[in-house]
Design a protein around this motif. Structure first.
Motif, PDB file in Angstrom:
ATOM      1  N   GLN A  50      -3.526  -9.083  -4.603  1.00 38.54           N
ATOM      2  CA  GLN A  50      -4.212  -7.680  -5.023  1.00 38.54           C
ATOM      3  C   GLN A  50      -3.051  -6.751  -5.619  1.00 38.54           C
ATOM      4  N   VAL A  51      -1.800  -6.927  -5.357  1.00 35.27           N
ATOM      5  CA  VAL A  51      -0.497  -6.325  -5.931  1.00 35.27           C
ATOM      6  C   VAL A  51      -0.232  -7.319  -7.227  1.00 35.27           C
ATOM      7  N   VAL A  52      -0.906  -6.669  -8.499  1.00 35.51           N
ATOM      8  CA  VAL A  52      -0.519  -7.403  -9.692  1.00 35.51           C
ATOM      9  C   VAL A  52       0.164  -6.421 -10.579  1.00 35.51           C
ATOM     10  N   THR A  53      -0.711  -5.315 -11.008  1.00 41.93           N
ATOM     11  CA  THR A  53      -0.237  -4.544 -12.080  1.00 41.93           C
ATOM     12  C   THR A  53       1.040  -3.664 -11.646  1.00 41.93           C
ATOM     13  N   ASP A  54       1.700  -2.890 -12.357  1.00 41.15           N
ATOM     14  CA  ASP A  54       2.834  -2.013 -12.155  1.00 41.15           C
ATOM     15  C   ASP A  54       2.209  -0.825 -11.309  1.00 41.15           C
ATOM     16  N   GLU A  55       1.042  -0.294 -11.562  1.00 39.38           N
ATOM     17  CA  GLU A  55       0.688   0.728 -10.584  1.00 39.38           C
ATOM     18  C   GLU A  55       0.487   0.414  -9.354  1.00 39.38           C
ATOM     19  N   GLN A  56      -0.096  -0.992  -9.161  1.00 38.27           N
ATOM     20  CA  GLN A  56      -0.402  -1.585  -7.766  1.00 38.27           C
ATOM     21  C   GLN A  56       1.084  -1.683  -7.204  1.00 38.27           C
ATOM     22  N   VAL A  57       1.976  -1.982  -8.000  1.00 38.26           N
ATOM     23  CA  VAL A  57       3.367  -2.181  -7.276  1.00 38.26           C
ATOM     24  C   VAL A  57       3.795  -0.760  -6.607  1.00 38.26           C
ATOM     25  N   THR A  58       3.617   0.280  -7.363  1.00 36.43           N
ATOM     26  CA  THR A  58       3.928   1.679  -6.987  1.00 36.43           C
ATOM     27  C   THR A  58       3.202   1.864  -5.821  1.00 36.43           C
ATOM     28  N   GLU A  59       2.166   1.817  -5.596  1.00 32.83           N
ATOM     29  CA  GLU A  59       1.182   2.119  -4.622  1.00 32.83           C
ATOM     30  C   GLU A  59       1.866   1.314  -3.328  1.00 32.83           C
ATOM     31  N   LEU A  60       1.956   0.059  -3.490  1.00 36.98           N
ATOM     32  CA  LEU A  60       2.545  -0.755  -2.343  1.00 36.98           C
ATOM     33  C   LEU A  60       3.982  -0.041  -1.828  1.00 36.98           C
ATOM     34  N   LEU A  61       4.783   0.188  -2.518  1.00 38.25           N
ATOM     35  CA  LEU A  61       6.342   0.767  -2.644  1.00 38.25           C
ATOM     36  C   LEU A  61       6.033   2.287  -1.380  1.00 38.25           C
ATOM     37  N   ALA A  62       4.825   2.887  -1.907  1.00 40.18           N
ATOM     38  CA  ALA A  62       4.567   4.219  -1.293  1.00 40.18           C
ATOM     39  C   ALA A  62       4.563   3.816   0.227  1.00 40.18           C
ATOM     40  N   SER A  63       4.154   2.799   0.506  1.00 37.43           N
ATOM     41  CA  SER A  63       3.864   2.401   1.998  1.00 37.43           C
ATOM     42  C   SER A  63       5.164   1.751   2.534  1.00 37.43           C
ATOM     43  N   LEU A  64       6.162   1.661   1.813  1.00 35.69           N
ATOM     44  CA  LEU A  64       7.546   1.232   2.373  1.00 35.69           C
ATOM     45  C   LEU A  64       8.596   2.001   2.017  1.00 35.69           C
ATOM     46  N   PRO A  65       8.675   3.156   2.631  1.00 39.02           N
ATOM     47  CA  PRO A  65       9.804   4.097   2.332  1.00 39.02           C
ATOM     48  C   PRO A  65      11.289   3.593   2.541  1.00 39.02           C
ATOM     49  N   GLN A  66      12.162   3.854   1.649  1.00 41.69           N
ATOM     50  CA  GLN A  66      13.432   3.289   1.814  1.00 41.69           C
ATOM     51  C   GLN A  66      14.090   3.616   2.916  1.00 41.69           C
ATOM     52  N   SER A  67      13.605   5.053   3.461  1.00 43.36           N
ATOM     53  CA  SER A  67      14.397   5.612   4.693  1.00 43.36           C
ATOM     54  C   SER A  67      13.892   4.831   6.005  1.00 43.36           C
ATOM     55  N   GLN A  68      12.840   3.987   5.849  1.00 43.85           N
ATOM     56  CA  GLN A  68      12.439   3.314   7.026  1.00 43.85           C
ATOM     57  C   GLN A  68      12.274   1.743   6.750  1.00 43.85           C
ATOM     58  N   GLY A  69      13.285   1.447   6.023  1.00 50.69           N
ATOM     59  CA  GLY A  69      13.768   0.036   5.881  1.00 50.69           C
ATOM     60  C   GLY A  69      13.302  -0.585   4.435  1.00 50.69           C
ATOM     61  N   GLY A  70      12.621   0.105   3.740  1.00 50.43           N
ATOM     62  CA  GLY A  70      12.239  -0.485   2.402  1.00 50.43           C
ATOM     63  C   GLY A  70      11.446  -1.877   2.576  1.00 50.43           C
ATOM     64  N   LEU A  71      12.069  -2.757   1.775  1.00 51.67           N
ATOM     65  CA  LEU A  71      11.176  -3.921   1.685  1.00 51.67           C
ATOM     66  C   LEU A  71      11.390  -4.854   2.641  1.00 51.67           C
ATOM     67  N   GLN A  72      12.091  -4.354   3.937  1.00 46.28           N
ATOM     68  CA  GLN A  72      12.547  -5.224   4.913  1.00 46.28           C
ATOM     69  C   GLN A  72      11.443  -5.925   5.616  1.00 46.28           C
ATOM     70  N   PRO A  73      10.302  -5.106   5.940  1.00 53.21           N
ATOM     71  CA  PRO A  73       9.044  -6.171   6.337  1.00 53.21           C
ATOM     72  C   PRO A  73       8.464  -7.028   5.650  1.00 53.21           C
ATOM     73  N   LEU A  74       8.555  -6.935   4.307  1.00 54.60           N
ATOM     74  CA  LEU A  74       8.231  -8.078   3.324  1.00 54.60           C
ATOM     75  C   LEU A  74       9.192  -9.394   3.361  1.00 54.60           C
ATOM     76  N   ALA A  75      10.499  -8.828   3.293  1.00 54.28           N
ATOM     77  CA  ALA A  75      11.626  -9.742   3.105  1.00 54.28           C
ATOM     78  C   ALA A  75      11.451 -10.647   4.421  1.00 54.28           C
ATOM     79  N   TYR A  76      11.083 -10.577   5.503  1.00 52.02           N
ATOM     80  CA  TYR A  76      11.168 -11.635   6.445  1.00 52.02           C
ATOM     81  C   TYR A  76      10.415 -12.934   6.008  1.00 52.02           C
ATOM     82  N   GLY A  77       9.496 -12.702   5.169  1.00 52.07           N
ATOM     83  CA  GLY A  77       8.752 -13.742   4.777  1.00 52.07           C
ATOM     84  C   GLY A  77       9.673 -14.805   4.023  1.00 52.07           C
TER      85      GLY A  77
END
Length: 679
Positions: free
Chosen positions: A603-630
Motif C-alpha cells: 500500500q505504501v508506494v508513492t511519495d505522498e503515501q510514504v509521508t502519510e506513513l511517517l505521520a504515524s511514526l513521530p520521531q519523538s516516539q521512536g520514529g522508524l523503530q517499530p518497522l526496523a525490528y523487521g
C-alpha cells in the motif's frame, strides 16, 4: 481527525489582519467602542467594548484579553453550519495610564487586532507599540498605520504543509525537516523579484504586452513552487538558511520605522490558539482530592471514578461530553484566565489535533453583560473574573476555580436519560488508586518505576503519566502529545461501542475485524485478539462515550472521518493500528507480522503515501523503530518487506532524514540487507 494546515488555510490569499478595534472608558458613558478600522465588524459595539475593557482593568497597568468573532450557535440537533464567515481571533491589549489632571485620575484605552491566524500571539509586540502611539496621537490614522503594517508582513515564502507534514514537523527531532521546501520558495521568490524588475524595464521600453506576459509567467511560477511537491523542492538546497529552526517561519513587521522580528509557528493544530500553557492548566488542577461528602450522587458522564474522580479527568470528561465549563479567576488578570480557557480547548480536542469544534464554543474572557450569548451555546468554555458566576450553579455544569485549583460539579446538573440518579459504588482500592496520582502542592508526586499499581485504571494511568512528565520537565509539545494519544485512544473506542450497540458506525467499520480479517491487522481492536481488554475498556468508557455521541465534536468527527477517507492516499488499511500493533503487541504470530509488513509494502508506494506513513511514526516516539525490528526477524519474507519499505522511505524528503536518524545498528542492518535482497 481534524484537518491541519500550518500555513493557516490559504493565508497567501487573505489579509493578515481583518480589523483594528479601539475602545476606551468614558467616565459618563462607560465602555465605548470608538473606532473600527477599516470597516465595522458587524458585531454589537457595546458588546465589543465590554470585552475589550475587562473587569478590574483600571486596577492594572496593562492586561491582555482574547475573544472570538463569528462564532456559530448550534441548531436544535447540536450541529453547527459549516458555511458563513470564518472564525476570527481577537487579541486585545488594555492599558491604564494614571493622570491626575483627568477625572478619576486615569485614562483607560484598549486596542485589538482581529485575524484568521491561530498564532495570534505574534501580534503582541506591534500592538503594544500601536497603543502607545495612540495615546500620543489618538486618531484613526494610528489604526490605519497598524493595519497597513500588519498586512504587509510577508508570508509568501512560508510553505503550505499538509496535515501529515505538519505532524511530522511537529514531532521531529530534526529542526531542518522540510528545509528544502523553504529554500525552494526563497529561490522562487528571488526569481519573481528578478522577473518583476525585468517587467518594469520592459514597460519603460513601451512594450506593455510583453511586460504583462512576463509578470503573469512569474506569478504562475511562484504559485507552483508554493504548492510544490517534496520531490520538486528536494532538488534545491543552499547555504543561506542553515541552522534555522524550520518549525518556525521567520519574517518581520515594519511599524513606524521599527523592524519587529516575527516567528510564525509552523506546527499549529486547528484547535491551538495563541501562546497558552497546557502544563500550567494541568498543574493548577492536579491538587489533592477533596474528601467525598458521602451522600452526593455521581454524574455518569463526568465522575468516571465516582466521587474520587481526579479533577483533570473531571475536566476532560466535561470537555468531551460538552458540558458548560467556567474558569473563575477572581482578582486574576483577564489574560491569565483566557490562557486557561485556550489550554482547555487544546485539552479537550486532543492537543489541538484530534477533535474539532471546541474553539467555536470557547469564550476566553467574558462577563455578565455577555451572559445571554453564553447560555445560548451548549457546552461553552468560558473564562470569567467575576465571583458572581460561582453563586449561580444553574449557569454552569463545571466550575474550575483557578485560585483554589478545585473543580466543582454543579448541583443543578441534570442526570442523563436512563441514569436513574444512581451513583457508582466506591471502594477503598479505588480511593487508593486515585490518591496515588494526586499531586499535592506541598508534596512532590513521583512514581519512579513509572508503572501503575494494580488498582489503576486508564484514567489514573493517564494522569500519573502526565504528572510524572511534568515533574521531569517535559516540554509543552511532549505533554500535548500525551493528551493527543489519550483522546485518540478514546476515539478508537467510539466506533467499537457504536458497532456493538447499533451494528454499524459512521466513524469506521469495525465489522471487518471479525468477518474478513482474522488476524486483526487492519482493524480497530486495541490489540489483535485482545477481546478481554477491549471489553473492559468499552465498559469503563461507556458512559463517557454515550455523553460524547451527539455533541458538536462528535458531528465534526463524522465529517472529518469522511473527509479523511476520501483524501487519504493509503486505502484499505488502518496505518495507525498497524503501527500500534508493531510497537506494543507481544502476542503477534509470524503470519500476523508478515501480513502487516506485506500490507505496508503493497500500500505504501508513492511519495505522498510514504509521508502519510511517517505521520504515524513521530520521531519523538521512536520514529522508524517499530518497522526496523523487521530487519532482525527470522522470516526472510519479513526482512525483504522491511528492506523494500525502508528503500521507499529513504527516497522521500522527510523519510531520508528519518532513516539517517535511526540508530547505528538499524542503519548497518539496512545497508547489509539491501544488498542481500536486491529489489
Amino acid at each position: 481527525m481534524a484537518n491541519t494546515n500550518a500555513a493557516d488555510d490559504g493565508a497567501s490569499q487573505q489579509r493578515n489582519v481583518e480589523y483594528i478595534l479601539l475602545a476606551e472608558f468614558d467616565i459618563d458613558r462607560g465602555a465605548i467602542l470608538k473606532h473600527q478600522y477599516p470597516r465595522p465588524t458587524g458585531a454589537d459595539d457595546s458588546h465589543l467594548a465590554e470585552l475589550m475593557l475587562p473587569d478590574g482593568a483600571h486596577a492594572r497597568e496593562s492586561d491582555w484579553t482574547m475573544f472570538f468573532l463569528n462564532q456559530k450557535t448550534p441548531d436544535e440537533s447540536g450541529k453547527v453550519a459549516e458555511d458563513g464567515p470564518p472564525l476570527l481571533y481577537v487579541l486585545n491589549l488594555v492599558r491604564t495610564k494614571h493622570d491626575k489632571e483627568v477625572r478619576r485620575g486615569a485614562i483607560v484605552k484598549a486596542m485589538a487586532v482581529c485575524t484568521r491566524h491561530r498564532f495570534i500571539h505574534i501580534y503582541q509586540a506591534i500592538l503594544m507599540l500601536a497603543l502607545e502611539n495612540y495615546y500620543r496621537a489618538p486618531t484613526v490614522d494610528t489604526l490605519a498605520e497598524l493595519y497597513k503594517s500588519a498586512n504587509q508582513m510577508d508570508l509568501s515564502c512560508m510553505p503550505q504543509l499538509s496535515r501529515h507534514e505538519t505532524t511530522i514537523l511537529r514531532f521531529s527531532d530534526d529542526q531542518n525537516m522540510f528545509e528544502e521546501r523553504f529554500l525552494q520558495l526563497e529561490k522562487e521568490k528571488r526569481l519573481v523579484d528578478t522577473l518583476s524588475r525585468d517587467a518594469d524595464r520592459l514597460e519603460t521600453l513601451h512594450d506593455p504586452a510583453l511586460a504583462e506576459m512576463t509578470t503573469s509567467a512569474s506569478e504562475e511560477s511562484f504559485a507552483t513552487a508554493r504548492r510544490g511537491t517534496a520531490a520538486e523542492s528536494g532538488r534545491s538546497r543552499g547555504p543561506s538558511a542553515r541552522n534555522k529552526d524550520r518549525r518556525f517561519f521567520d519574517t518581520e513587521i515594519v511599524y513606524s520605522g521599527v523592524k519587529l522580528p516575527i516567528r510564525v509557528p509552523m506546527t499549529v493544530y486547528p484547535e491551538e490558539i495563541g501562546d497558552f500553557s497546557l502544563i500550567q492548566l494541568l498543574t493548577t488542577f492536579s491538587g489533592a482530592l477533596a474528601p467525598p461528602s458521602g451522600s452526593k450522587t455521581t454524574h455518569p458522564h463526568l465522575e468516571s471514578s465516582g466521587q474520587y474522580t481526579h479533577p483533570i479527568i473531571l475536566l476532560m470528561n466535561g470537555l468531551l461530553t460538552q458540558k458548560r465549563i467556567i474558569f473563575l479567576g477572581h482578582n486574576k488578570p483577564a489574560g491569565e484566565v483566557s490562557n486557561y480557557v485556550l489550554a482547555a480547548v487544546a485539552l479537550g480536542s486532543g492537543g489541538g489535533g484530534v477533535l474539532r469544534g471546541f474553539a467555536n464554543r470557547a469564550f476566553p474572557y467574558t462577563n455578565l453583560t455577555n451572559l445571554d450569548t453564553l447560555l445560548s451555546f451548549p457546552g461553552y468554555i468560558a473564562g470569567v473574573t467575576n465571583p458572581a458566576f460561582e453563586e449561580h450553579p444553574e449557569w454552569w455544569d463545571l466550575l474550575c476555580n483557578i485560585n483554589t485549583g478545585k473543580v466543582t460539579v454543579s448541583p443543578a446538573l441534570a442526570m442523563p436519560p436512563g441514569a436513574g440518579g444512581q451513583g457508582k459504588p466506591q471502594t477503598d482500592s479505588l480511593r487508593r488508586s486515585l490518591d496515588s496520582v494526586s499531586l499535592s502542592r506541598n508534596r512532590s508526586f513521583s512514581s519512579r518505576e513509572g508503572k501503575p499499581d494494580k488498582w489503576n485504571n486508564s484514567d489514573t494511568e493517564f494522569v500519573q503519566d502526565l504528572m510524572l512528565a511534568i515533574e521531569r520537565h517535559y516540554g509543552e509539545v511532549a505533554i500535548r502529545a500525551k493528551v493527543e494519544n489519550y483522546v485518540r485512544h478514546f476515539m478508537s473506542l467510539v466506533p467499537l461501542y457504536e458497532y456493538e450497540r447499533n451494528g454499524s458506525s459512521q466513524l469506521g467499520d469495525p465489522a471487518h475485524l471479525a468477518a474478513s480479517d482474522k488476524t486483526g491487522v487492519d482493524g480497530y481492536a486495541i490489540s489483535p485478539g485482545d477481546k478481554e481488554t477491549r471489553d473492559h475498556e468499552l465498559s469503563f468508557y461507556q458512559n463517557r462515550i454515550e455523553g460524547f455521541i451527539g455533541t458538536q465534536a462528535y458531528y465534526n468527527s463524522l465529517a472529518d472521518y469522511q473527509s479523511m477517507q476520501s483524501s487519504s492516499v493509503i486505502r484499505g488499511i488502518d496505518i495507525a493500528h498497524m503501527v500500534y500493533c508493531l510497537r506494543n503487541s507481544t502476542n503477534l504470530d509470524v503470519n500476523e507480522v508478515e501480513a502487516i509488513y506485506k500490507r505496508l509494502d503493497e500500500q505504501v508506494v508513492t511519495d505522498e503515501q510514504v509521508t502519510e506513513l511517517l505521520a504515524s511514526l513521530p520521531q519523538s516516539q521512536g520514529g522508524l523503530q517499530p518497522l526496523a525490528y523487521g530487519f532482525y526477524h527470522p522470516s526472510p519474507a519479513i526482512r525483504l518487506y522491511t528492506v523494500r519499505l525502508f528503500q521507499k522511505i529513504e527516497g522521500n524528503q522527510a523519510g531520508s532524514r528519518y532513516v539517517r536518524s535511526t540508530n547505528f545498528f538499524h542503519q548497518c542492518a539496512f545497508s547489509n540487507l539491501r544488498y542481500a535482497f536486491p529489489c
